[in-house]
Design an enzyme around this catalytic site. Structure first.
Site, PDB file in Angstrom:
ATOM      1  N   LYS A  78       0.844  -1.197   0.000  1.00 28.86           N
ATOM      2  CA  LYS A  78       0.000   0.000   0.000  1.00 28.86           C
ATOM      3  C   LYS A  78       0.877   1.244   0.000  1.00 28.86           C
ATOM      4  O   LYS A  78       2.017   1.224   0.473  1.00 28.86           O
ATOM      5  CB  LYS A  78      -0.921   0.003   1.230  1.00 28.86           C
ATOM      6  CG  LYS A  78      -1.864  -1.198   1.298  1.00 28.86           C
ATOM      7  CD  LYS A  78      -2.909  -1.163   0.200  1.00 28.86           C
ATOM      8  CE  LYS A  78      -3.892  -2.318   0.315  1.00 28.86           C
ATOM      9  NZ  LYS A  78      -3.338  -3.620  -0.093  1.00 28.86           N
ATOM     10  N   ASP A  79       0.331   2.333  -0.519  1.00 32.22           N
ATOM     11  CA  ASP A  79       1.083   3.566  -0.653  1.00 32.22           C
ATOM     12  C   ASP A  79       1.595   4.085   0.686  1.00 32.22           C
ATOM     13  O   ASP A  79       0.966   3.904   1.724  1.00 32.22           O
ATOM     14  CB  ASP A  79       0.209   4.644  -1.302  1.00 32.22           C
ATOM     15  CG  ASP A  79      -0.109   4.323  -2.750  1.00 32.22           C
ATOM     16  OD1 ASP A  79      -0.863   3.361  -2.974  1.00 32.22           O
ATOM     17  OD2 ASP A  79       0.397   5.024  -3.637  1.00 32.22           O
TER      18      ASP A  79
END
Length: 352
Positions: A78-79
């Site tokens: 995930k970012d």
């Protein structure tokens, strides 16, 4: 890196993206519940993190539990510059007790924990939910015109984050395929993934330029909601109607070694129009294809188009809030690039 083709033309509007982590919220959807087992060795943790990447948090969990980082698993990356919620699992000896309420890491909060007999494996989540705030949007009338179009679908490109900062992983992959040794196993895997993702993008880009969204004879079609495929040897009104309804989707290859015969889509000895087109796009990259095969990377198919699910939006003054859900492996930036030109808060272009 060359600019990929836009389905609706390059947008004229601009917007600031990720000015704050809270502007990009991601919620991982497993599609199932971890099976509880009080004596299980795998501690599943649903964690909200802000301003940190997935691997960094995984290492912090390993340190806290006093295990090697390889004992910590997650389904997807995930970012970093975002607020994200996702699952981790930590493998520990069966009788080991851990008080996870004592885990403290700025920007991380454990929301839920389940002890289970099964490990969380990579790529097992079903989808991701996004809530995205685009700030200081210009040309709102043009943006409104595009929103309804984007709800119908966008090219399913791999986003720029797949290729590293300024696309440097592609240069490294080229060097690797040219003979440079990469000893680090994780880096090698990363470069192989970047390379075939880049090849997929080239096929989609060329396909849109040559045919738009029109199917061609021999297209491998994926059945909606499954990983089953069939070949459309001829294109008729039935095939076009099923595509329009979303019952089937055109796919493009993620190059690699062909699977075992029982898993392949059976094709006739004579190459179809779709096969010939894909081969023509990949022809200049034979060294890459050979390298992927030598590395044992298996060939897969990925849908040509991406349809955001439950796509909604609302204006907050000059800012635009978007809500939608994407299947695992799809990129929110591929949706956004068709809407506006994205800029960082400093004013530099985020996506070219």
């Amino acid at each position: 890196m060359t600019e990929l083709k836009y389905l609706y033309g390059k947008p004229l509007a601009e917007a600031v993206f990720k000015a704050e982590p809270e502007d990009f919220i991601v919620n991982e959807i497993l599609g199932f519940e971890p099976e509880p087992n009080a004596a299980g060795q795998h501690h599943w943790l649903y964690i909200q993190k802000t301003g940190m990447n997935t691997e960094f948090l995984a290492r912090k969990l390993a340190d806290f539990a006093n295990v090697q980082p390889r004992e910590v698993s997650f389904s997807g990356l995930k970012d970093r510059h975002a607020v994200t919620q996702q699952w981790f699992s930590v493998e520990l000896p069966a009788k080991t007790e851990v008080n996870w309420s004592h885990f403290e890491e700025p920007g991380a909060l454990i929301l839920k924990q389940v002890r289970s007999g099964r490990k969380l494996r990579r790529g097992t989540h079903q989808a991701n939910e996004f809530s995205i705030l685009l700030r200081s949007v210009t040309e709102p009338d043009l943006v409104n015109q595009r929103l309804s179009l984007i709800a119908q679908g966008v090219p399913n490109y791999f986003g720029p984050q797949r290729f590293g900062h300024e696309g440097r992983n592609i240069d490294k992959a080229k060097a690797m395929f040219a003979g440079r040794r990469v000893k680090d196993r994780n880096l090698r895997s990363l470069l192989l993934s970047a390379a075939r993702s880049w090849l997929f993008n080239q096929i989609v880009d060329a396909r849109l330029a040559a045919f738009g969204l029109e199917p061609v004879a021999g297209d491998a079609m994926q059945l909606q909601g499954s990983h089953s495929f069939f070949l459309a040897d001829t294109i008729d009104d039935t095939v076009r109607a099923r595509l329009a309804e979303g019952d089937i989707a055109i796919t493009a290859p993620l190059p690699g070694r062909k699977k075992k015969a029982r898993d392949e889509i059976e094709r006739s000895e004579k190459a179809s129009e779709a096969e010939r087109f894909e081969a023509s796009v990949l022809e200049p990259y034979q060294a890459w294809l050979d390298g992927l095969i030598r590395a044992g990377v298996e060939q897969h198919r990925r849908t040509l188009m991406l349809r955001p699910v439950d796509f909604e939006w609302n204006w907050e003054g000059e800012h635009l809030r978007l809500h939608f859900r994407l299947e695992a492996g799809a990129f929110a930036t591929s949706v956004l690039r068709e809407l506006v030109q994205l800029k960082e808060s400093s004013g530099a272009h985020f996506i070219e």
